[in-house]
Design a protein around this motif. Structure first.
Motif, PDB file in Angstrom:
ATOM      1  N   ALA A   5      38.986  30.515  45.809  1.00 44.90           N
ATOM      2  CA  ALA A   5      37.896  30.444  44.832  1.00 44.90           C
ATOM      3  C   ALA A   5      37.095  31.739  44.758  1.00 44.90           C
ATOM      4  CB  ALA A   5      36.958  29.281  45.174  1.00 44.90           C
ATOM      5  N   LEU A   6      37.186  32.590  45.766  1.00 46.74           N
ATOM      6  CA  LEU A   6      36.461  33.853  45.717  1.00 46.74           C
ATOM      7  C   LEU A   6      36.913  34.707  44.532  1.00 46.74           C
ATOM      8  CD1 LEU A   6      34.539  35.925  47.058  1.00 46.74           C
ATOM      9  CD2 LEU A   6      36.504  36.713  48.397  1.00 46.74           C
ATOM     10  N   TYR A   7      38.162  34.567  44.129  1.00 49.04           N
ATOM     11  CA  TYR A   7      38.727  35.393  43.060  1.00 49.04           C
ATOM     12  C   TYR A   7      38.688  34.667  41.712  1.00 49.04           C
ATOM     13  CZ  TYR A   7      40.570  37.252  47.417  1.00 49.04           C
ATOM     14  OH  TYR A   7      40.692  37.726  48.697  1.00 49.04           O
ATOM     15  N   VAL A  53      38.021  39.625  41.848  1.00 52.29           N
ATOM     16  CA  VAL A  53      39.317  39.254  41.296  1.00 52.29           C
ATOM     17  C   VAL A  53      40.386  40.004  42.080  1.00 52.29           C
ATOM     18  CG1 VAL A  53      38.517  38.744  38.953  1.00 52.29           C
ATOM     19  CG2 VAL A  53      39.207  41.064  39.551  1.00 52.29           C
ATOM     20  N   LEU A  54      41.612  39.578  41.915  1.00 48.05           N
ATOM     21  CA  LEU A  54      42.757  40.303  42.453  1.00 48.05           C
ATOM     22  C   LEU A  54      43.281  41.235  41.360  1.00 48.05           C
ATOM     23  CD1 LEU A  54      44.588  37.403  44.319  1.00 48.05           C
ATOM     24  CD2 LEU A  54      43.355  39.294  45.368  1.00 48.05           C
ATOM     25  N   TYR A  55      43.501  42.483  41.714  1.00 49.64           N
ATOM     26  CA  TYR A  55      43.798  43.504  40.708  1.00 49.64           C
ATOM     27  C   TYR A  55      44.992  44.318  41.155  1.00 49.64           C
ATOM     28  CZ  TYR A  55      43.091  47.638  37.726  1.00 49.64           C
ATOM     29  OH  TYR A  55      43.258  48.670  36.841  1.00 49.64           O
ATOM     30  N   TRP A  56      45.798  44.699  40.166  1.00 53.10           N
ATOM     31  CA  TRP A  56      46.935  45.598  40.396  1.00 53.10           C
ATOM     32  C   TRP A  56      47.134  46.427  39.137  1.00 53.10           C
ATOM     33  CZ3 TRP A  56      51.610  46.845  38.254  1.00 53.10           C
ATOM     34  CH2 TRP A  56      52.491  47.572  39.054  1.00 53.10           C
ATOM     35  N   ALA A  57      47.505  47.689  39.317  1.00 51.54           N
ATOM     36  CA  ALA A  57      47.666  48.574  38.163  1.00 51.54           C
ATOM     37  C   ALA A  57      48.688  49.642  38.487  1.00 51.54           C
ATOM     38  CB  ALA A  57      46.327  49.218  37.771  1.00 51.54           C
ATOM     39  N   ASP A  58      49.363  50.108  37.449  1.00 48.84           N
ATOM     40  CA  ASP A  58      50.209  51.289  37.539  1.00 48.84           C
ATOM     41  C   ASP A  58      49.804  52.237  36.426  1.00 48.84           C
ATOM     42  OD1 ASP A  58      51.206  50.072  35.314  1.00 48.84           O
ATOM     43  OD2 ASP A  58      53.248  49.831  36.056  1.00 48.84           O
ATOM     44  N   VAL A  59      50.649  53.198  36.110  1.00 53.26           N
ATOM     45  CA  VAL A  59      50.262  54.245  35.180  1.00 53.26           C
ATOM     46  C   VAL A  59      50.183  53.750  33.739  1.00 53.26           C
ATOM     47  CG1 VAL A  59      52.590  55.041  34.727  1.00 53.26           C
ATOM     48  CG2 VAL A  59      50.710  56.664  34.638  1.00 53.26           C
ATOM     49  N   SER A  60      50.824  52.649  33.413  1.00 56.30           N
ATOM     50  CA  SER A  60      50.876  52.193  32.023  1.00 56.30           C
ATOM     51  C   SER A  60      50.298  50.814  31.800  1.00 56.30           C
ATOM     52  CB  SER A  60      52.329  52.202  31.514  1.00 56.30           C
ATOM     53  OG  SER A  60      53.134  51.345  32.301  1.00 56.30           O
ATOM     54  N   THR A  73      55.568  40.059  44.713  1.00 58.46           N
ATOM     55  CA  THR A  73      56.057  41.174  43.900  1.00 58.46           C
ATOM     56  C   THR A  73      56.849  40.681  42.696  1.00 58.46           C
ATOM     57  OG1 THR A  73      56.161  42.560  45.883  1.00 58.46           O
ATOM     58  CG2 THR A  73      57.381  43.301  43.960  1.00 58.46           C
ATOM     59  N   LEU A  74      57.689  39.665  42.885  1.00 58.78           N
ATOM     60  CA  LEU A  74      58.499  39.154  41.777  1.00 58.78           C
ATOM     61  C   LEU A  74      57.644  38.446  40.738  1.00 58.78           C
ATOM     62  CD1 LEU A  74      61.621  37.796  43.728  1.00 58.78           C
ATOM     63  CD2 LEU A  74      61.345  39.984  42.546  1.00 58.78           C
ATOM     64  N   VAL A  75      56.655  37.690  41.166  1.00 63.95           N
ATOM     65  CA  VAL A  75      55.788  37.005  40.212  1.00 63.95           C
ATOM     66  C   VAL A  75      54.974  38.015  39.413  1.00 63.95           C
ATOM     67  CG1 VAL A  75      53.767  35.503  40.035  1.00 63.95           C
ATOM     68  CG2 VAL A  75      55.668  34.847  41.497  1.00 63.95           C
ATOM     69  N   PRO A  87      48.494  27.308  53.723  1.00 59.94           N
ATOM     70  CA  PRO A  87      48.324  28.695  54.180  1.00 59.94           C
ATOM     71  C   PRO A  87      49.253  29.665  53.473  1.00 59.94           C
ATOM     72  CG  PRO A  87      48.382  27.178  56.040  1.00 59.94           C
ATOM     73  CD  PRO A  87      48.769  26.381  54.836  1.00 59.94           C
ATOM     74  N   ASN A  88      50.421  29.184  53.064  1.00 57.41           N
ATOM     75  CA  ASN A  88      51.333  30.057  52.329  1.00 57.41           C
ATOM     76  C   ASN A  88      50.765  30.447  50.955  1.00 57.41           C
ATOM     77  OD1 ASN A  88      53.147  29.852  54.439  1.00 57.41           O
ATOM     78  ND2 ASN A  88      54.225  28.110  53.516  1.00 57.41           N
ATOM     79  N   PHE A  89      49.915  29.597  50.412  1.00 59.24           N
ATOM     80  CA  PHE A  89      49.286  29.924  49.125  1.00 59.24           C
ATOM     81  C   PHE A  89      48.329  31.102  49.266  1.00 59.24           C
ATOM     82  CE2 PHE A  89      45.707  29.214  46.158  1.00 59.24           C
ATOM     83  CZ  PHE A  89      46.380  29.366  44.954  1.00 59.24           C
ATOM     84  N   LEU A  90      47.547  31.108  50.335  1.00 52.03           N
ATOM     85  CA  LEU A  90      46.654  32.235  50.576  1.00 52.03           C
ATOM     86  C   LEU A  90      47.441  33.511  50.859  1.00 52.03           C
ATOM     87  CD1 LEU A  90      43.959  30.448  52.771  1.00 52.03           C
ATOM     88  CD2 LEU A  90      43.895  30.914  50.312  1.00 52.03           C
ATOM     89  N   GLU A  91      48.533  33.388  51.546  1.00 54.41           N
ATOM     90  CA  GLU A  91      49.396  34.559  51.773  1.00 54.41           C
ATOM     91  C   GLU A  91      49.983  35.072  50.461  1.00 54.41           C
ATOM     92  OE1 GLU A  91      53.583  35.651  54.116  1.00 54.41           O
ATOM     93  OE2 GLU A  91      52.641  33.681  54.325  1.00 54.41           O
ATOM     94  N   PHE A  92      50.322  34.140  49.580  1.00 54.71           N
ATOM     95  CA  PHE A  92      50.849  34.527  48.275  1.00 54.71           C
ATOM     96  C   PHE A  92      49.790  35.261  47.444  1.00 54.71           C
ATOM     97  CE2 PHE A  92      50.942  32.999  43.789  1.00 54.71           C
ATOM     98  CZ  PHE A  92      51.988  33.781  43.335  1.00 54.71           C
ATOM     99  N   LEU A  93      48.536  34.820  47.490  1.00 52.33           N
ATOM    100  CA  LEU A  93      47.469  35.495  46.757  1.00 52.33           C
ATOM    101  C   LEU A  93      47.270  36.929  47.242  1.00 52.33           C
ATOM    102  CD1 LEU A  93      44.710  32.723  46.425  1.00 52.33           C
ATOM    103  CD2 LEU A  93      46.354  33.470  44.700  1.00 52.33           C
ATOM    104  N   SER A  94      47.310  37.116  48.545  1.00 54.69           N
ATOM    105  CA  SER A  94      47.099  38.467  49.074  1.00 54.69           C
ATOM    106  C   SER A  94      48.226  39.422  48.713  1.00 54.69           C
ATOM    107  CB  SER A  94      46.932  38.409  50.596  1.00 54.69           C
ATOM    108  OG  SER A  94      48.109  37.882  51.205  1.00 54.69           O
ATOM    109  N   SER A  95      49.402  38.901  48.368  1.00 52.39           N
ATOM    110  CA  SER A  95      50.523  39.767  48.014  1.00 52.39           C
ATOM    111  C   SER A  95      50.560  40.120  46.526  1.00 52.39           C
ATOM    112  CB  SER A  95      51.847  39.094  48.406  1.00 52.39           C
ATOM    113  OG  SER A  95      52.042  37.890  47.678  1.00 52.39           O
ATOM    114  N   LEU A  96      49.709  39.505  45.721  1.00 51.04           N
ATOM    115  CA  LEU A  96      49.718  39.785  44.291  1.00 51.04           C
ATOM    116  C   LEU A  96      49.022  41.096  43.950  1.00 51.04           C
ATOM    117  CD1 LEU A  96      48.977  36.235  42.823  1.00 51.04           C
ATOM    118  CD2 LEU A  96      51.155  37.451  42.786  1.00 51.04           C
ATOM    119  N   GLY A  97      47.947  41.409  44.621  1.00 48.27           N
ATOM    120  CA  GLY A  97      47.173  42.614  44.341  1.00 48.27           C
ATOM    121  C   GLY A  97      46.109  42.800  45.389  1.00 48.27           C
TER     122      GLY A  97
END
Length: 622
Positions: free
Chosen positions: A359-361, A367-374, A561-563, A311-321
């Motif tokens: 597996a959904l992503y 997919v799991l996505y994250w972006a900033d200005v650059s 956040t660190l990863v 379950p911690n793995f799924l929690e980790f995925l949700s914190s990536l993006g």
């Protein structure tokens, strides 16, 4: 003095970084994310979507080539493409001269719609102008009373002066005419012209209303114009057209170049330019390894069901993006075939099953996505189906190192080439001393277990950087993996080579992917709830990407956040080490310069103005 300095910087990288920083400060600070969301810095409108909102659209399908030919294309400063549409959009019912501009520059695509107005919006409509025309401005003080007078050539008392003999010294007109027949004929013609003009003026004076004699003529506005050349007005008002003559022979409008959209291939090149993102893109592939697993197929099948993962793995995925649907996503999706598309915002489809283990992503639908200005980054959890699709892509598709299919770099890049070539001959003897202490870590042997063979040239003197750039790569071959381990000992036998086909993104410079150019972040959950971090990569340069370092123990709350930040720094460090890599805005500028060479119209200033005045489509207000 500063205004006398020549704009030829010694380092093109410094100039490119300064351009990017200045653009971020002026355009993105306080504005990011825009109305389009963090998935795109550019507008989601293109030629096809704009024509669908015009009044002339009949409701059918709009072909891209036909839509492009409805626009007029110009290039300013050899780096900005202006696409002008002289037609109002259907959502604006105010019949004003309208121009829609698509601006494609090094930092994205933007859409502007402008209307020419001489009055504020509440007074500038056609109905209000017809019913209540704008009059002259009211005077600040009362006007002085008008005095009527008849203009005279001589004073009033000239008739009361008695005549003398001196007044008769000048002969009369009749006496002169009697002596010369030619003068008499010219005088008769002049007399007829005067008589005709006096008759016309007398009729005009007699037709006026007597009540209007004591009043000045009221200024009335001119008739409303119904045809406009908005493209010419836009270029003129924004300073692209200079009508003032110059003393020298320099072209006045040398910064404005007209393009011909009817040439075959223009539409494809324009679409290729839109597919070059103004931000850097990275992809992180995430794997879950159970205790004792060594096979790639077993590792890929772990994420199919949630009972196979922690379950911690799924929690980790949700914190990536944040999860995004590929069909409605306009940013980077982990594969070039589904990225940077202009798509309509639709409802995100619900997951096919809720008991997945990540597996959904896998990149098929989400997919799991994250972006900033650059930068933007996609987190993909590969599965067996994703591995098969990636293998087919590796067999069928060949990667072109430059999106624009151009093998040479010219224009302003030639300055840096010549500068680097001149300096390469004198820098070989002083290369060792010019290196900083952080780069000296390459000479030390790697202390990471499983890091692969040590570079044989790491103990030799560092060679000077290559100066010949044969291609413009859009991405490096570096792969970033995040592996969740149930047992830390399994990182030694982790099958990196077997899992590399599942990390294909379409941006690789070659089909042959090497396991020695992979950065791996191993994560192991400890019994006390903390996470142990193990880093593996080529040489010891892996430790230069912070904030995570090898052997660190962190809390599960900040792990995502660190990863994510470490993965971004890995990609940035690898791009900085590659001399042949160009930032995204530089590749977009080079692409625009390539389009100018292929599709420009060689027009002089008079020919350019003639094109704008004669061939511009006029917009008629109904």
């Amino acid at each position: 003095m500063k205004d006398e300095k020549e704009l030829k910087p010694a380092s093109m990288r410094v100039r490119d970084a300064a351009d990017a920083l200045l653009t971020i400060l002026l355009e993105q600070v306080g504005y990011f994310p825009s109305a389009c969301g963090a998935q795109s810095l550019s507008s989601l409108l293109d030629e096809v979507s704009l024509l669908r909102h015009c009044n002339s659209w009949t409701g059918g399908r709009v072909a891209r080539q036909a839509a492009v030919e409805r626009f007029r294309y110009f290039v300013s400063e050899n780096a900005i493409v202006l696409a002008l549409l002289e037609e109002p959009l259907g959502n604006d019912q105010d019949p004003q001269p309208t121009v829609t501009v698509l601006i494609r520059g090094p930092f994205g695509r933007h859409a502007w719609t402008m209307q020419l107005r001489h009055l504020p919006r509440h007074r500038s409509s056609i109905r209000s102008i017809n019913s209540n025309p704008p009059g002259p401005p009211l005077p600040l003080a009362e006007a002085a009373p008008r005095t009527d007078y008849k203009p005279r050539f001589f004073p009033d008392n000239v008739d009361r002066i008695p005549h003398c003999k001196v007044d008769e010294s000048i002969p009369s007109l009749e006496a002169v005419m009697s002596d010369n027949d030619a003068v008499r004929d010219e005088h008769q013609i002049l007399a007829q012209l005067l008589e005709r003009q006096i008759t016309l003026e007398s009729k005009h004076d007699n037709g006026n209303v007597k009540a209007a004699e004591d009043k000045t003529d009221e200024c009335v506005p001119p008739q409303i114009c119904h045809e406009f050349q908005t493209a010419r007005l836009f270029l003129s008002h924004f300073g692209f057209l200079n009508m003032e003559p110059k003393d020298n022979d320099e072209s006045r409008n040398s910064g404005l170049i007209a393009l011909d959209p009817t040439i075959p291939g223009f539409c494809t090149e324009l679409e290729t330019l839109d597919n070059i993102s103004p931000r850097t893109c990275d992809t992180v592939h995430i794997f879950y390894v159970k205790a004792g697993q060594k096979s790639a197929s077993e590792i890929l099948s772990n994420v199919l069901h949630d009972e196979n993962v922690s379950p911690n793995f799924l929690e980790f995925l949700s914190s990536l993006g944040w999860p995004v649907s590929i069909s409605a996503h306009a940013g980077w999706t982990g594969h070039v075939s589904t990225s940077w598309r202009v798509t309509a915002q639709v409802n995100v489809p619900q997951p096919a099953h809720s008991n997945h283990g990540g597996a959904l992503y896998n990149g098929d639908t989400h997919v799991l996505y994250w972006a900033d200005v650059s930068s933007e980054i996609a987190f993909v959890v590969p599965t067996q189906s994703y591995l098969m699709a990636s293998s087919d892509s590796l067999e069928e598709n060949s990667y072109n190192s430059d999106i624009s299919t151009s093998g040479q770099v010219w224009f302003e890049r030639s300055i840096s080439e010549s500068t680097d070539t001149r300096s390469s001959g004198t820098s070989q003897n002083t290369t060792q001393n010019s290196r900083t202490m952080s780069l000296d870590l390459e000479k030390q042997p790697s202390s990471l277990p499983g890091a692969g063979p040590t570079n044989s040239s790491s103990a030799d003197p560092i060679k000077p950087r290559r100066t010949m750039k044969q291609a413009v790569p859009s991405q490096t071959n570096t792969k970033i993996m995040v592996v969740w381990l149930e047992s830390l000992e399994d990182h030694i036998q982790f099958p990196i080579g077997d899992l590399l086909p599942s990390t294909y993104t379409g941006l690789e410079q070659s089909k042959m992917l090497q396991a020695t150019d992979v950065h791996v972040i191993f994560l192991q959950a400890l019994a006390n709830g903390l996470m142990r971090v193990r880093l593996q990569g080529p040489v010891s340069r892996i430790n230069l990407a912070t904030p995570l370092i090898d052997g660190m123990v962190v809390s599960r709350r900040v792990l995502g956040t660190l990863v994510r930040q470490t993965a971004l720094n890995m990609g940035r460090r690898k791009r900085l080490d590659n001399d042949s890599y160009h930032p995204p805005h530089v590749r977009r500028r080079l692409k625009i310069q390539e389009m100018v060479q292929k599709y420009k119209r060689n027009l002089t200033d008079p020919e350019l103005l003639t094109l704008l005045f004669s061939s511009t489509q006029t917009y008629q207000v109904k």
